[in-house]
Motif scaffolding. Structure first.
Motif, mmCIF file in Angstrom:
data_model
loop_
_atom_site.group_PDB
_atom_site.id
_atom_site.type_symbol
_atom_site.label_atom_id
_atom_site.label_comp_id
_atom_site.label_asym_id
_atom_site.label_seq_id
_atom_site.Cartn_x
_atom_site.Cartn_y
_atom_site.Cartn_z
ATOM 1 N N TYR A 1 7.431 -1.551 1.627
ATOM 2 C CA TYR A 1 7.049 -0.028 1.460
ATOM 3 C C TYR A 1 5.663 0.472 1.951
ATOM 4 C CZ TYR A 1 10.744 -1.147 -2.248
ATOM 5 O OH TYR A 1 11.797 -1.406 -2.584
ATOM 6 N N GLY A 2 5.019 -0.359 2.716
ATOM 7 C CA GLY A 2 3.859 0.041 3.344
ATOM 8 C C GLY A 2 3.947 1.253 3.989
ATOM 9 N N ASN A 3 4.838 1.261 5.179
ATOM 10 C CA ASN A 3 5.090 2.579 5.944
ATOM 11 C C ASN A 3 5.380 3.854 5.158
ATOM 12 O OD1 ASN A 3 4.242 1.278 8.284
ATOM 13 N ND2 ASN A 3 6.405 0.471 8.613
ATOM 14 N N GLN A 4 6.230 3.566 4.055
ATOM 15 C CA GLN A 4 6.795 4.868 3.423
ATOM 16 C C GLN A 4 5.602 5.435 2.759
ATOM 17 O OE1 GLN A 4 10.068 3.470 1.049
ATOM 18 N NE2 GLN A 4 11.320 2.983 2.728
ATOM 19 N N VAL A 5 4.606 4.484 1.940
ATOM 20 C CA VAL A 5 3.565 4.956 1.172
ATOM 21 C C VAL A 5 2.692 5.427 2.170
ATOM 22 C CG1 VAL A 5 1.613 4.090 -0.165
ATOM 23 C CG2 VAL A 5 3.667 3.222 -0.559
ATOM 24 N N LEU A 6 2.170 5.103 3.365
ATOM 25 C CA LEU A 6 1.311 5.792 4.408
ATOM 26 C C LEU A 6 2.006 7.012 4.784
ATOM 27 C CD1 LEU A 6 0.149 2.842 6.397
ATOM 28 C CD2 LEU A 6 -1.207 4.144 5.003
ATOM 29 N N GLU A 7 3.067 7.123 4.995
ATOM 30 C CA GLU A 7 3.663 8.332 5.479
ATOM 31 C C GLU A 7 3.463 9.594 4.414
ATOM 32 O OE1 GLU A 7 7.815 7.475 6.929
ATOM 33 O OE2 GLU A 7 7.029 6.693 8.665
ATOM 34 N N ARG A 8 3.869 9.146 3.097
ATOM 35 C CA ARG A 8 3.629 10.163 2.205
ATOM 36 C C ARG A 8 2.445 10.502 1.820
ATOM 37 N NH1 ARG A 8 8.052 8.083 -2.442
ATOM 38 N NH2 ARG A 8 9.847 8.253 -1.239
ATOM 39 N N HIS A 9 1.459 9.352 2.154
ATOM 40 C CA HIS A 9 0.096 9.747 1.652
ATOM 41 C C HIS A 9 -0.595 10.965 2.720
ATOM 42 C CE1 HIS A 9 -4.174 9.212 0.545
ATOM 43 N NE2 HIS A 9 -4.411 8.814 1.743
ATOM 44 N N GLN A 10 -0.136 10.606 4.180
ATOM 45 C CA GLN A 10 -0.528 11.367 5.123
ATOM 46 C C GLN A 10 -0.134 12.804 5.154
ATOM 47 O OE1 GLN A 10 0.657 9.092 8.841
ATOM 48 N NE2 GLN A 10 -1.267 7.868 8.462
ATOM 49 N N MET A 11 1.211 13.089 4.513
ATOM 50 C CA MET A 11 1.762 14.212 4.318
ATOM 51 C C MET A 11 1.275 14.964 3.254
ATOM 52 S SD MET A 11 5.838 13.700 4.993
ATOM 53 C CE MET A 11 6.187 13.930 3.353
#
Length: 60
Positions: A28-38
């Motif tokens: 889930y790391g990439n999904q969390v990073l993408e949401r955090h950046q948005m």
């Protein structure tokens, strides 16, 4: 197996915890990073009118 605790039972539990956390981060790391950046607000460096550099000059 790593040696963090003196009790082998705690070391085994710690290793299992690290394994689970690693699997979750890989999955889930990439999904969390993408949401955090948005969802992240604009950083101080990008905001106009901030005097970030002057506060460092005063401290020196």
């Amino acid at each position: 197996m790593s040696k963090i605790y003196d009790d082998p039972k705690y070391n085994a539990a710690f290793d299992r915890c690290i394994d689970v956390m690693t699997k979750l981060m890989l999955k889930y790391g990439n999904q969390v990073l993408e949401r955090h950046q948005m969802a992240a607000p604009v950083s101080l460096q990008e905001q106009p009118g901030t005097e970030q550099s002057s506060s460092f000059a005063d401290a020196a």
